[in-house]
Design a protein around this motif. Structure first.
Motif, PDB file in Angstrom:
ATOM      1  N   GLY A  98       0.803  -1.218   0.000  1.00 23.30           N
ATOM      2  CA  GLY A  98       0.000   0.000   0.000  1.00 23.30           C
ATOM      3  C   GLY A  98       0.834   1.264   0.000  1.00 23.30           C
ATOM      4  O   GLY A  98       2.044   1.261  -0.182  1.00 23.30           O
ATOM      5  N   GLY A  99       0.149   2.371   0.252  1.00 23.70           N
ATOM      6  CA  GLY A  99       0.774   3.680   0.315  1.00 23.70           C
ATOM      7  C   GLY A  99      -0.266   4.683   0.765  1.00 23.70           C
ATOM      8  O   GLY A  99      -1.266   4.318   1.384  1.00 23.70           O
ATOM      9  N   TYR A 100      -0.045   5.922   0.448  1.00 21.51           N
ATOM     10  CA  TYR A 100      -0.993   6.979   0.810  1.00 21.51           C
ATOM     11  C   TYR A 100      -1.827   7.341  -0.417  1.00 21.51           C
ATOM     12  O   TYR A 100      -1.308   7.457  -1.530  1.00 21.51           O
ATOM     13  N   VAL A 101      -3.117   7.518  -0.207  1.00 22.77           N
ATOM     14  CA  VAL A 101      -4.028   7.878  -1.297  1.00 22.77           C
ATOM     15  C   VAL A 101      -4.715   9.194  -0.968  1.00 22.77           C
ATOM     16  O   VAL A 101      -5.223   9.390   0.142  1.00 22.77           O
ATOM     17  N   THR A 102      -4.707  10.082  -1.903  1.00 24.59           N
ATOM     18  CA  THR A 102      -5.408  11.358  -1.776  1.00 24.59           C
ATOM     19  C   THR A 102      -5.861  11.758  -3.175  1.00 24.59           C
ATOM     20  O   THR A 102      -5.919  10.924  -4.067  1.00 24.59           O
ATOM     21  N   GLY A 103      -6.187  13.006  -3.387  1.00 20.03           N
ATOM     22  CA  GLY A 103      -6.611  13.394  -4.719  1.00 20.03           C
ATOM     23  C   GLY A 103      -7.116  14.815  -4.774  1.00 20.03           C
ATOM     24  O   GLY A 103      -7.058  15.566  -3.795  1.00 20.03           O
ATOM     25  N   ASN A 104      -7.611  15.171  -5.920  1.00 18.82           N
ATOM     26  CA  ASN A 104      -8.223  16.469  -6.119  1.00 18.82           C
ATOM     27  C   ASN A 104      -9.730  16.327  -5.942  1.00 18.82           C
ATOM     28  O   ASN A 104     -10.292  15.259  -6.194  1.00 18.82           O
ATOM     29  N   ILE A 105     -10.372  17.378  -5.507  1.00 16.33           N
ATOM     30  CA  ILE A 105     -11.811  17.341  -5.295  1.00 16.33           C
ATOM     31  C   ILE A 105     -12.467  18.519  -6.006  1.00 16.33           C
ATOM     32  O   ILE A 105     -11.834  19.567  -6.209  1.00 16.33           O
ATOM     33  N   VAL A 106     -13.720  18.345  -6.360  1.00 18.37           N
ATOM     34  CA  VAL A 106     -14.426  19.390  -7.091  1.00 18.37           C
ATOM     35  C   VAL A 106     -15.831  19.527  -6.525  1.00 18.37           C
ATOM     36  O   VAL A 106     -16.460  18.535  -6.146  1.00 18.37           O
ATOM     37  N   GLY A 107     -16.314  20.765  -6.427  1.00 22.93           N
ATOM     38  CA  GLY A 107     -17.635  20.993  -5.862  1.00 22.93           C
ATOM     39  C   GLY A 107     -18.273  22.265  -6.380  1.00 22.93           C
ATOM     40  O   GLY A 107     -17.656  23.057  -7.102  1.00 22.93           O
ATOM     41  N   ILE A 108     -19.535  22.472  -5.989  1.00 20.42           N
ATOM     42  CA  ILE A 108     -20.302  23.652  -6.386  1.00 20.42           C
ATOM     43  C   ILE A 108     -20.268  24.673  -5.256  1.00 20.42           C
ATOM     44  O   ILE A 108     -20.654  24.369  -4.120  1.00 20.42           O
ATOM     45  N   SER A 109     -19.829  25.872  -5.541  1.00 23.10           N
ATOM     46  CA  SER A 109     -19.777  26.933  -4.549  1.00 23.10           C
ATOM     47  C   SER A 109     -21.179  27.315  -4.080  1.00 23.10           C
ATOM     48  O   SER A 109     -22.148  27.277  -4.846  1.00 23.10           O
ATOM     49  N   LYS A 110     -21.293  27.706  -2.807  1.00 23.93           N
ATOM     50  CA  LYS A 110     -22.597  28.081  -2.265  1.00 23.93           C
ATOM     51  C   LYS A 110     -23.164  29.331  -2.945  1.00 23.93           C
ATOM     52  O   LYS A 110     -24.371  29.561  -2.921  1.00 23.93           O
ATOM     53  N   ASN A 111     -22.294  30.154  -3.555  1.00 20.44           N
ATOM     54  CA  ASN A 111     -22.798  31.317  -4.286  1.00 20.44           C
ATOM     55  C   ASN A 111     -22.637  31.171  -5.792  1.00 20.44           C
ATOM     56  O   ASN A 111     -22.461  32.148  -6.515  1.00 20.44           O
ATOM     57  N   ALA A 112     -22.732  29.917  -6.262  1.00 17.43           N
ATOM     58  CA  ALA A 112     -22.681  29.659  -7.709  1.00 17.43           C
ATOM     59  C   ALA A 112     -23.848  30.347  -8.406  1.00 17.43           C
ATOM     60  O   ALA A 112     -24.989  30.305  -7.932  1.00 17.43           O
ATOM     61  N   LYS A 113     -23.559  30.964  -9.527  1.00 15.43           N
ATOM     62  CA  LYS A 113     -24.605  31.659 -10.288  1.00 15.43           C
ATOM     63  C   LYS A 113     -25.406  30.692 -11.158  1.00 15.43           C
ATOM     64  O   LYS A 113     -26.563  30.961 -11.491  1.00 15.43           O
ATOM     65  N   ASN A 114     -24.792  29.581 -11.531  1.00 15.04           N
ATOM     66  CA  ASN A 114     -25.468  28.610 -12.395  1.00 15.04           C
ATOM     67  C   ASN A 114     -25.185  27.202 -11.868  1.00 15.04           C
ATOM     68  O   ASN A 114     -24.424  26.438 -12.473  1.00 15.04           O
ATOM     69  N   PRO A 115     -25.797  26.826 -10.733  1.00 12.06           N
ATOM     70  CA  PRO A 115     -25.489  25.526 -10.121  1.00 12.06           C
ATOM     71  C   PRO A 115     -25.864  24.335 -10.988  1.00 12.06           C
ATOM     72  O   PRO A 115     -25.195  23.301 -10.922  1.00 12.06           O
ATOM     73  N   GLU A 116     -26.910  24.453 -11.805  1.00 11.56           N
ATOM     74  CA  GLU A 116     -27.298  23.328 -12.660  1.00 11.56           C
ATOM     75  C   GLU A 116     -26.233  23.046 -13.711  1.00 11.56           C
ATOM     76  O   GLU A 116     -25.859  21.890 -13.943  1.00 11.56           O
ATOM     77  N   ALA A 117     -25.733  24.091 -14.348  1.00 11.25           N
ATOM     78  CA  ALA A 117     -24.663  23.903 -15.332  1.00 11.25           C
ATOM     79  C   ALA A 117     -23.380  23.443 -14.640  1.00 11.25           C
ATOM     80  O   ALA A 117     -22.614  22.651 -15.194  1.00 11.25           O
ATOM     81  N   ALA A 118     -23.176  23.945 -13.422  1.00  8.90           N
ATOM     82  CA  ALA A 118     -22.005  23.514 -12.654  1.00  8.90           C
ATOM     83  C   ALA A 118     -22.059  22.012 -12.397  1.00  8.90           C
ATOM     84  O   ALA A 118     -21.061  21.304 -12.546  1.00  8.90           O
ATOM     85  N   TRP A 119     -23.238  21.520 -12.014  1.00 11.54           N
ATOM     86  CA  TRP A 119     -23.385  20.092 -11.762  1.00 11.54           C
ATOM     87  C   TRP A 119     -23.187  19.273 -13.034  1.00 11.54           C
ATOM     88  O   TRP A 119     -22.558  18.212 -13.001  1.00 11.54           O
ATOM     89  N   GLU A 120     -23.685  19.749 -14.159  1.00 10.62           N
ATOM     90  CA  GLU A 120     -23.490  19.020 -15.421  1.00 10.62           C
ATOM     91  C   GLU A 120     -22.011  18.868 -15.727  1.00 10.62           C
ATOM     92  O   GLU A 120     -21.557  17.806 -16.162  1.00 10.62           O
TER      93      GLU A 120
END
Length: 438
Positions: free
Chosen positions: A314-336
């Motif tokens: 084994g080893g260490y596992v991590t990564g990059n993460i992505v999310g929708i900001s609480k003040n997103a102007k277009n959350p639906e397009a962000a989710w797509e």
């Protein structure tokens, strides 16, 4: 690549959310009904630059080609501090891409990133297609506010030419073997100073973070009730005793002087790439740097050496993460966009191949083209190994690791005479900052 953020910058990155971490999360965005036409502009901020930023642009273009009603504006080179400060000021991006899984707990608990469960449920996205480890670090206390954007698996790189010259036939599998090999591979100058180091054990060198080395002994960060475990888990004492013994063999002052002479980790002057360090802890993204900057270097890749041979692999596992900001102007397009980048197998596989990070969906992990490269496959194997560990999310973000790092810097320099007492004190300090953070 997931560049682990220096601890001083970690504090800056999370400061914007610290004062709101204990406040109730805002109401979630009202999501559209199934089948609703999604259109408009979505803004994506990410931290990648140069070659890796170009890879993001390539796959974003694939998205807009298949989603002609959505326009994506991309801002590269945006680190976590910029993203969190923008969200705190009310003008965060629609989509934020972070290099730190350690910040998930703060993003989720503060409401800085919205809960994605309504979107996942509406679109019937099966999260079981994601690797179990990445599922664990993209949610906090039952709230999934992030999706995994590729992953990093940490193992060991070793210089084959230097190994052969020292008469070492294979990479070390145990910490004792790592110590023995490190000593054989070390070369000193006539005045006794270090010319080449077999393994540089300092916790403030390149990727030698405590989290990255914890899988070597199976050390756990938290107890079942969410308190610090560094003072009660004997595996931390095993790791730190091994590390300090090797530091003392070299001499702390000798190591710090040698470290000061080395080049930047992400430049062509990287100490492993220059042959100044024979064994180095690093992640799969180093493969791309080696190919670009030192294509003639003969190296090998192996799992992290362990204190218990039965845990090897084994080893260490991590990564990059992505999310929708609480003040997103277009959350639906962000989710797509997020759904495409994180669950579309072809997109995930393409990104993994371009950026040289580990993919995170079941089908992409098994892609024959990615597994055809034996060095990259070695990291996929580490990623899939049950002995691999990650660092758990907390409401205080990376504060518990920052606090422990301060202790480790003092300890390795010889300023902590009583390890047991020091770990007990570190426990108290970590619990204190986690309480303040939550």
């Amino acid at each position: 690549m997931n560049k682990r953020l220096p601890h001083a910058l970690f504090a800056l990155a999370t400061a914007a959310l610290l004062t709101t971490a204990c406040t109730p999360a805002p109401k979630e965005n009202k999501i559209a009904d199934p089948g609703t036409q999604v259109s408009g502009t979505v803004e994506l901020w990410h931290f990648f630059t140069e070659r890796e930023a170009a890879a993001i642009d390539t796959v974003v273009k694939d998205f807009t080609d298949t989603h002609p009603n959505i326009k994506v504006t991309v801002k590269s080179g945006q680190d976590d501090s910029k993203v969190t400060q923008a969200i705190g000021a009310g003008n965060g991006p629609d989509v934020g891409l972070s290099y730190s899984t350690d910040i998930v707990g703060k993003f989720c608990s503060s409401g800085a990133w919205v809960d994605l469960k309504p979107y996942l449920d509406r679109d019937k996205v099966d999260v079981s297609q994601l690797n179990a480890t990445v599922r664990s670090y993209t949610e906090f206390q039952g709230k999934r506010c992030a999706m995994p954007f590729l992953a990093d698996a940490y193992g060991m790189f070793y210089n084959k030419d230097l190994f052969a010259k020292a008469g070492i036939a294979e990479p070390p599998k145990t910490l004792d073997e790592l110590t023995a090999d490190a000593k054989k591979l070390t070369v000193k100058n006539a005045d006794g100073s270090l010319k080449r180091v077999g393994f540089l054990p300092l916790f403030d060198f390149y990727e030698n973070a405590a989290a990255h080395l914890a899988p070597a002994t199976g050390a756990k960060w938290l107890t079942e009730d969410g308190k610090s475990a560094v003072g009660t888990d004997a595996n931390w004492k095993t790791l730190l005793t091994w590390q300090k013994d090797l530091v003392d063999w070299y001499g702390y002052d000798n190591l710090t002087k040698f470290k000061a002479s080395l080049g930047d980790e992400f430049s062509a002057d990287n100490a492993f790439q220059k042959g100044q360090v024979a064994i180095n802890i690093d992640a799969e993204y180093r493969l791309a740097f080696l190919k670009d900057q030192t294509p003639d270097l003969k190296y090998g890749v192996a799992p992290l050496p362990t204190s218990d041979p039965s845990r090897y692999g084994g080893g260490y596992v991590t990564g990059n993460i992505v999310g929708i900001s609480k003040n997103a102007k277009n959350p639906e397009a962000a989710w797509e966009l997020i759904k495409y980048l994180t669950t579309n197998d072809a997109a995930v596989t393409k990104l993994a191949g371009l950026i040289k990070n580990v993919p995170t969906t079941t089908k992409s992990i098994a892609d024959p083209a990615l597994n055809a490269d034996p060095d990259f496959k070695a990291f996929i194997d580490i990623f899939n190994n049950p002995n691999s560990l990650t660092s758990p999310p907390t409401a205080s973000g990376p504060a518990y690791q920052e606090t422990f790092q301060q202790f480790l810097i003092k300890y390795q320099s010889g300023k902590v005479a009583d390890l047991n007492g020091g770990l007990t004190d570190a426990d108290k300090q970590i619990n204190s900052v986690m309480t303040l953070g939550g």
